[in-house]
Design an enzyme around this catalytic site. Structure first.
Site, PDB file in Angstrom:
ATOM      1  NE  ARG A   1      28.287 -10.699  32.363  1.00 55.10           N
ATOM      2  CZ  ARG A   1      28.710  -9.492  32.752  1.00 55.10           C
ATOM      3  NH1 ARG A   1      27.851  -8.518  32.915  1.00 55.10           N
ATOM      4  NH2 ARG A   1      29.979  -9.272  33.002  1.00 55.10           N
TER       5      ARG A   1
ATOM      6  CG  ASP B   1      40.694 -10.355  32.310  1.00 54.63           C
ATOM      7  OD1 ASP B   1      41.344  -9.288  32.213  1.00 54.63           O
ATOM      8  OD2 ASP B   1      39.581 -10.416  32.856  1.00 54.63           O
TER       9      ASP B   1
ATOM     10  CE1 TYR C   1      38.436 -13.995  35.722  1.00 53.48           C
ATOM     11  CE2 TYR C   1      39.905 -12.089  35.779  1.00 53.48           C
ATOM     12  CZ  TYR C   1      38.967 -12.860  35.112  1.00 53.48           C
ATOM     13  OH  TYR C   1      38.557 -12.509  33.846  1.00 53.48           O
TER      14      TYR C   1
HETATM   15  N1  LIG Z   1      32.996  -8.854  30.854  1.00 51.46           N
HETATM   16  C1  LIG Z   1      34.193  -8.345  30.615  1.00 51.46           C
HETATM   17  O1  LIG Z   1      34.351  -7.110  30.445  1.00 51.46           O
HETATM   18  C2  LIG Z   1      35.385  -9.260  30.537  1.00 51.46           C
HETATM   19  C3  LIG Z   1      36.662  -8.726  30.718  1.00 51.46           C
HETATM   20  C4  LIG Z   1      37.755  -9.586  30.654  1.00 51.46           C
HETATM   21  C5  LIG Z   1      37.588 -10.930  30.414  1.00 51.46           C
HETATM   22  N2  LIG Z   1      36.340 -11.425  30.228  1.00 51.46           N
HETATM   23  C6  LIG Z   1      36.196 -12.872  29.991  1.00 51.46           C
HETATM   24  O2  LIG Z   1      35.280 -13.066  28.922  1.00 51.46           O
HETATM   25  C7  LIG Z   1      34.437 -14.182  29.210  1.00 51.46           C
HETATM   26  C8  LIG Z   1      32.978 -13.739  29.207  1.00 51.46           C
HETATM   27  O3  LIG Z   1      32.809 -12.678  30.139  1.00 51.46           O
HETATM   28  P1  LIG Z   1      31.408 -12.416  30.850  1.00 51.46           P
HETATM   29  O4  LIG Z   1      31.586 -11.209  31.696  1.00 51.46           O
HETATM   30  O5  LIG Z   1      30.325 -12.476  29.860  1.00 51.46           O
HETATM   31  O6  LIG Z   1      31.338 -13.725  31.778  1.00 51.46           O
HETATM   32  P2  LIG Z   1      30.373 -13.986  33.025  1.00 51.46           P
HETATM   33  O7  LIG Z   1      29.063 -13.336  32.766  1.00 51.46           O
HETATM   34  O8  LIG Z   1      31.076 -13.628  34.285  1.00 51.46           O
HETATM   35  O9  LIG Z   1      30.250 -15.589  33.012  1.00 51.46           O
HETATM   36  C9  LIG Z   1      29.827 -16.292  31.856  1.00 51.46           C
HETATM   37  C10 LIG Z   1      29.100 -17.550  32.243  1.00 51.46           C
HETATM   38  O10 LIG Z   1      29.978 -18.493  32.827  1.00 51.46           O
HETATM   39  C11 LIG Z   1      29.144 -19.502  33.339  1.00 51.46           C
HETATM   40  N3  LIG Z   1      29.795 -20.262  34.418  1.00 51.46           N
HETATM   41  C12 LIG Z   1      30.432 -19.792  35.518  1.00 51.46           C
HETATM   42  N4  LIG Z   1      30.820 -20.828  36.297  1.00 51.46           N
HETATM   43  C13 LIG Z   1      30.414 -21.965  35.666  1.00 51.46           C
HETATM   44  C14 LIG Z   1      30.496 -23.342  35.967  1.00 51.46           C
HETATM   45  N5  LIG Z   1      31.061 -23.798  37.092  1.00 51.46           N
HETATM   46  N6  LIG Z   1      29.968 -24.238  35.093  1.00 51.46           N
HETATM   47  C15 LIG Z   1      29.368 -23.812  33.969  1.00 51.46           C
HETATM   48  N7  LIG Z   1      29.256 -22.515  33.623  1.00 51.46           N
HETATM   49  C16 LIG Z   1      29.767 -21.614  34.474  1.00 51.46           C
HETATM   50  C17 LIG Z   1      27.857 -18.814  33.830  1.00 51.46           C
HETATM   51  O11 LIG Z   1      26.765 -19.516  33.243  1.00 51.46           O
HETATM   52  P3  LIG Z   1      25.266 -19.511  33.884  1.00 51.46           P
HETATM   53  O12 LIG Z   1      24.853 -18.067  33.927  1.00 51.46           O
HETATM   54  O13 LIG Z   1      24.478 -20.315  32.923  1.00 51.46           O
HETATM   55  O14 LIG Z   1      25.366 -20.139  35.259  1.00 51.46           O
HETATM   56  C18 LIG Z   1      28.014 -17.398  33.293  1.00 51.46           C
HETATM   57  O15 LIG Z   1      26.824 -16.869  32.725  1.00 51.46           O
HETATM   58  C19 LIG Z   1      34.907 -14.763  30.530  1.00 51.46           C
HETATM   59  O16 LIG Z   1      35.810 -15.818  30.317  1.00 51.46           O
HETATM   60  C20 LIG Z   1      35.605 -13.589  31.187  1.00 51.46           C
HETATM   61  O17 LIG Z   1      36.603 -13.985  32.117  1.00 51.46           O
HETATM   62  C21 LIG Z   1      35.235 -10.627  30.299  1.00 51.46           C
END
Ligand SMILES: NC(=O)c1ccc[n+]([C@@H]2O[C@H](COP(=O)([O-])OP(=O)(O)OC[C@H]3O[C@@H](n4cnc5c(N)ncnc54)[C@H](OP(=O)(O)O)[C@@H]3O)[C@@H](O)[C@H]2O)c1
Length: 260
Positions: free
Chosen positions: A31, A157, A170
Site C-alpha cells: 500500500r 491523517d 485512532y
Molecule cells: N490509506 C489511506 O487512504 C490513508 C489515509 C489517511 C492516512 N493514512 C496513513 O498513511 C499511512 C499508510 O496508510 P496505509 O493505508 O497504507 O496503511 P496500512 O495498510 O493500514 O498499514 C501499513 C502497515 O502498517 C504495518 N503495521 C501495523 N501495525 C504494526 C505493528 N504493530 N508493527 C509493525 N508494523 C505494523 C502493517 O505491516 P504488515 O502488513 O507487514 O503487518 C501494515 O501493512 C498510515 O500511517 C495511515 O494512517 C492512510
C-alpha cells in the site's frame, strides 16, 4: 534528505537525487509504504523495508528494487509494539548501510472503536503503532540522523485534526502524532528536520467500506476524486529534499480538509 543549503551545483538527475542516502520506511511491504519506498529508491536512496506480517510482500518488493540496483535494499521484520523493537530496528537499519538519513513512520493500525466498546487492548494497539512507536523510533534514530543532518517524516491523517466518527482512539493517536511532529521538530533542530503528511482518501481501508460512504467522501473533497499512493510518495520525496522545511503538516487530501 540532508539539510544542506541550496547552492549553485546543477540539479542531479532524478534517479540520483538521494544517491548515497539511506531511508527506513516502516510498514513498507504494501500500500502507501510500498509506494514511498519505491519513490525513494527510484530517487537513488538505499531503502530499508520494514514489515510485520507481510514478509513475503516485503521480500518481493526488495527483489524488484534489487533488480534495478543491486545491494540497495534490506528487509527487516518486527512488531513495533514489542518494547525493544523500535531501538533494535533503528540499530539494524543503521548498521545495514552504515548511516541513516530518513526515517518514515508509516506503519499504522486502523479500525473503528465505537464508544461503549473501547478496550485497553485497542488503545494499546492503536496508540502503540500510530504514536508510541514513531516516538521511540525517532528517539532511537536521533543520534544517527543528527550525524547525517537527516529527517523524520510521519504519516498522520486529516482525521488527526478533524475526528473520524467511531474512530476515537485512532483520531486521538494521529492528533498526538501531529503534535509529536511539531515537538520533535523543535527537539531535534537544528540538525534534523521533522515533518508530516496528512493523507486524505488515497487507498480505501482493507476492512472494506460501502460504495455510498466512498462516494460521500469524494463528494466532500474539493477535487472530487480519491487520490493514490503515488500522491503521497511524491510528497514524501519533497520532504526528503526540502532542506529549509521543518515542523510542517502537509495535507495531501484532494482538498478534503477545505471540503464541505
Ligand atoms: N490509506 C489511506 O487512504 C490513508 C489515509 C489517511 C492516512 N493514512 C496513513 O498513511 C499511512 C499508510 O496508510 P496505509 O493505508 O497504507 O496503511 P496500512 O495498510 O493500514 O498499514 C501499513 C502497515 O502498517 C504495518 N503495521 C501495523 N501495525 C504494526 C505493528 N504493530 N508493527 C509493525 N508494523 C505494523 C502493517 O505491516 P504488515 O502488513 O507487514 O503487518 C501494515 O501493512 C498510515 O500511517 C495511515 O494512517 C492512510
Amino acid at each position: 534528505m540532508t539539510n544542506t543549503p541550496a547552492d549553485t551545483v546543477p540539479t542531479p538527475p532524478q534517479s540520483e537525487r538521494l544517491a548515497g542516502q539511506t531511508a527506513l520506511v516502516t510498514g513498507a511491504a504494501r500500500r502507501v509504504g510500498n509506494a514511498i519506498a519505491r519513490a525513494l529508491h527510484a530517487a537513488g536512496a538505499n531503502v530499508v523495508i520494514h514489515c510485520h506480517r507481510s514478509l513475503a510482500q516485503a521480500q518481493q518488493l526488495a527483489a524488484e528494487l534489487e533488480a534495478t540496483r543491486a545491494h540497495s535494499t534490506a528487509v527487516i521484520s518486527c512488531d513495533l509494539l514489542q518494547p525493544a523493537a523500535p531501538a533494535q530496528l533503528i540499530a539494524d537499519a543503521s548498521a545495514r548501510f552504515g548511516a541513516l538519513h530518513l526515517l518514515v513512520n508509516n506503519a499504522s493500525s486502523f479500525y473503528p472503536t465505537p464508544m461503549g466498546s473501547i478496550t485497553l487492548a485497542q488503545w494499546d494497539d492503536l496508540m502503540g503503532s500510530n504514536l508510541r512507536a514513531p516516538l521511540m523510533l525517532a528517539q532511537a534514530a536521533a543520534p544517527a540522523l543528527r550525524r547525517t543532518r537527516g529527517a523524520v517524516l510521519n504519516l498522520v491523517d486529516i482525521h488527526g485534526m478533524r475526528p473520524l466518527r467511531d474512530h476515537v482512539v485512532y483520531s486521538v493517536a494521529k492528533a498526538g502524532l501531529i503534535m509529536l511532529t511539531r515537538a520533535l521538530a523543535r527537539e531535534l533542530a537544528p540538525e534534523v528536520r521533522v515533518n508530516a503528511i496528512a493523507p486524505g482518501a488515497v487507498l480505501w481501508p482493507e476492512a472494506g467500506m460501502s460504495e455510498e460512504r466512498k462516494q460521500k467522501i469524494i463528494d466532500q473533497s474539493a477535487l472530487q476524486r480519491a487520490g493514490s499512493p503515488q500522491d503521497i510518495a511524491g510528497a514524501a520525496l519533497f520532504f526528503a529534499e526540502a532542506a529549509f522545511v521543518t515542523g510542517q503538516i502537509l495535507a495531501v487530501d484532494g482538498g478534503r480538509s477545505i471540503g464541505w
